[in-house]
Scaffold this motif. Structure first.
Motif, short mmCIF file in Angstrom:
data_model
loop_
_atom_site.label_atom_id
_atom_site.label_comp_id
_atom_site.label_asym_id
_atom_site.label_seq_id
_atom_site.Cartn_x
_atom_site.Cartn_y
_atom_site.Cartn_z
N GLU A 27 0.83 -1.20 0.00
CA GLU A 27 0.00 0.00 0.00
C GLU A 27 0.87 1.26 0.00
OE1 GLU A 27 -2.97 0.15 3.07
OE2 GLU A 27 -3.73 2.08 2.36
N ALA A 28 1.95 1.22 0.77
CA ALA A 28 2.87 2.37 0.80
C ALA A 28 3.52 2.57 -0.57
CB ALA A 28 3.94 2.15 1.88
N ASN A 29 3.86 1.45 -1.23
CA ASN A 29 4.45 1.56 -2.57
C ASN A 29 3.46 2.14 -3.58
OD1 ASN A 29 7.03 0.65 -2.02
ND2 ASN A 29 6.49 -1.51 -2.37
N ILE A 30 2.19 1.75 -3.42
CA ILE A 30 1.17 2.28 -4.34
C ILE A 30 1.08 3.80 -4.17
CG2 ILE A 30 -1.30 2.34 -4.87
CD1 ILE A 30 -1.39 -0.67 -4.03
N GLU A 31 1.02 4.22 -2.90
CA GLU A 31 0.89 5.66 -2.63
C GLU A 31 2.12 6.41 -3.16
OE1 GLU A 31 -1.99 6.90 -1.64
OE2 GLU A 31 -1.07 8.88 -1.92
N ASN A 37 5.28 8.99 -9.48
CA ASN A 37 5.19 8.59 -10.89
C ASN A 37 5.97 7.31 -11.21
OD1 ASN A 37 4.31 8.92 -13.53
ND2 ASN A 37 6.03 10.23 -14.10
N TRP A 38 5.73 6.24 -10.41
CA TRP A 38 6.40 4.96 -10.66
C TRP A 38 5.58 4.04 -11.56
CZ3 TRP A 38 7.60 3.53 -4.83
CH2 TRP A 38 8.60 4.40 -4.34
N PHE A 39 4.33 4.38 -11.78
CA PHE A 39 3.48 3.47 -12.57
C PHE A 39 3.73 3.61 -14.06
CE2 PHE A 39 1.03 3.47 -8.60
CZ PHE A 39 0.77 2.10 -8.49
N ALA A 84 -9.24 0.91 -2.38
CA ALA A 84 -9.90 1.83 -3.31
C ALA A 84 -8.93 2.75 -4.05
CB ALA A 84 -10.99 2.64 -2.61
N LYS A 85 -7.62 2.48 -3.92
CA LYS A 85 -6.65 3.29 -4.67
C LYS A 85 -6.65 2.92 -6.15
CE LYS A 85 -3.40 3.85 -0.80
NZ LYS A 85 -3.67 5.21 -0.35
N ILE A 86 -7.35 1.85 -6.48
CA ILE A 86 -7.38 1.37 -7.86
C ILE A 86 -7.93 2.42 -8.82
CG2 ILE A 86 -9.67 0.26 -7.68
CD1 ILE A 86 -6.65 -1.11 -9.66
N VAL A 87 -8.80 3.29 -8.30
CA VAL A 87 -9.36 4.32 -9.19
C VAL A 87 -8.26 5.29 -9.63
CG1 VAL A 87 -11.05 6.18 -9.39
CG2 VAL A 87 -11.66 4.10 -8.16
N ARG A 88 -7.43 5.73 -8.68
CA ARG A 88 -6.34 6.64 -9.05
C ARG A 88 -5.31 5.92 -9.91
NH1 ARG A 88 -4.50 8.02 -3.48
NH2 ARG A 88 -2.95 9.48 -4.28
N VAL A 89 -4.95 4.69 -9.51
CA VAL A 89 -3.97 3.93 -10.29
C VAL A 89 -4.52 3.72 -11.71
CG1 VAL A 89 -2.83 1.69 -10.55
CG2 VAL A 89 -3.00 2.73 -8.28
N GLY A 90 -5.79 3.33 -11.79
CA GLY A 90 -6.41 3.08 -13.09
C GLY A 90 -6.40 4.31 -13.98
#
Ligand code: C2E
Ligand code: CA
Ligand code: CA
Ligand code: CA
Length: 284
Positions: A27-31, A37-39, A84-90
């Motif tokens: 979760e920390a890595n996702i944030e 801008n790692w994605f 629910a971070k999937i919305v931002r990641v998506g």
């Protein structure tokens, strides 16, 4: 299996703790990935089984961690969905994938290839169609080139709001692909209730058509052939996922499938690497 109550409980607790720690870390890595801008949106070509020309690309999310390198999506997606971070990641993946498609089209001259993007149930919020419209508009991509990949999990909700959003995306020109077909419980029952344009046969089936066991092999082939005939009657295109061998490719083509995706043809790659590969094969 006999186990000591106390030790059993202890092991269980440690495993749970480990899991909680690694989830917190993911979760920390996702944030951090969202902020720094790692994605990245890797692309994997989808080819015509007849001639192997590229019909489209699937966008596959990668988190490029500055120390750990590329992290595969499965765990990241599941943690992103739970939080629910999937919305931002998506949204990040959507825009990057569309930008990559625009770049590849500009350089290679391929103006008809499509872009398939994976969507989790939570991403079907009312703002999605307008957001997608803004991204394709910004990058000069026709909406007809976008394929929305959904799984049974999206349809299973049988939520009228999700249904409306999918219908809206389709009216806008996007096509709908049903992903991982054959792995769920009642895949067939969705076909008459939901507008689907493309069926993606799960890679477990692609493996099974050359299974050592005669009976498994025969039945798997009959299943895929039947699904393909049915899909064509419903004006759906059929894609085989996870094609790894020439033998699989040949059999799938003989069975009437339209497209294939897999390591045999191309691996998921960074857009820049893919462009180099495409340029090299064009000039060869
Ligand atoms: P998927 O949508 O079924 O994607 C196909 C997966 O098969 C990808 O795994 C791809 O790298 C892998 N693959 C392709 N060709 C072959 C092959 O020949 N052999 C084998 N063994 N595998 C092959 P990946 O990239 O690890 O993605 C895993 C899953 O994560 C995806 O499965 C999808 O469900 C999810 N996912 C990936 N990107 C996104 C995204 O941007 N958003 C959402 N919501 N989910 C995503
Ligand atoms: Ca997919
Ligand atoms: Ca799939
Ligand atoms: Ca999958």
């Amino acid at each position: 299996k006999k186990r000591d109550g106390k030790n059993g409980a202890q092991l269980f607790d440690n495993a749970m703790l480990d899991r909680a720690r690694s989830r917190a870390e993911i979760e920390a890595n996702i944030e951090a990935g969202l902020v720094d801008n790692w994605f990245e949106a890797f692309l994997q070509p989808i080819v015509n089984l007849n001639g192997r020309g590229i019909a489209g690309f699937e966008a596959l999310m990668r988190l490029n961690h500055p120390q750990k390198g590329l992290m595969p999506p499965a765990e990241i997606i599941s943690v992103a969905e739970e939080t629910a971070k999937i919305v931002r990641v998506g949204n990040v993946i959507m825009e990057k994938a569309i930008a990559n498609l625009a770049k590849i089209s500009r350089i290679s001259g391929m103006q008809d290839t499509y872009l398939a993007i994976n969507f989790s149930p939570l991403q079907f919020e009312p703002a999605l169609p307008a957001r997608l419209a803004a991204f394709v508009g910004r990058h000069g991509i026709r909406p007809e080139r976008i394929v929305v990949e959904i799984t049974e999990a999206v349809l299973m909700h049988d939520n009228p709001e999700i249904r409306m959003i999918v219908t809206e995306l389709r009216r806008f020109g996007c096509r709908i692909a049903l992903d991982d077909f054959g792995t769920g419980y009642s895949s067939l029952s969705y076909l008459n209730r939901f507008p689907v344009d493309i069926i993606k046969i799960d890679q477990s089936f692609t493996r099974a058509i050359n299974d050592g066991d005669d009976d498994v092999r025969q039945k798997s082939r009959m299943l895929i052939e039947g699904i393909t005939t049915l899909s064509h009657k419903m004006n759906c295109t059929v894609i085989a996922e996870g094609v790894e061998t020439e033998e699989e490719c040949r059999t799938l083509h003989q069975m009437g499938l339209d497209y294939g995706q897999g390591y045999l043809f191309h691996r998921p790659q960074h857009a820049a690497t893919l462009i180099e590969e495409l340029m090299a094969s064009q000039s060869a």
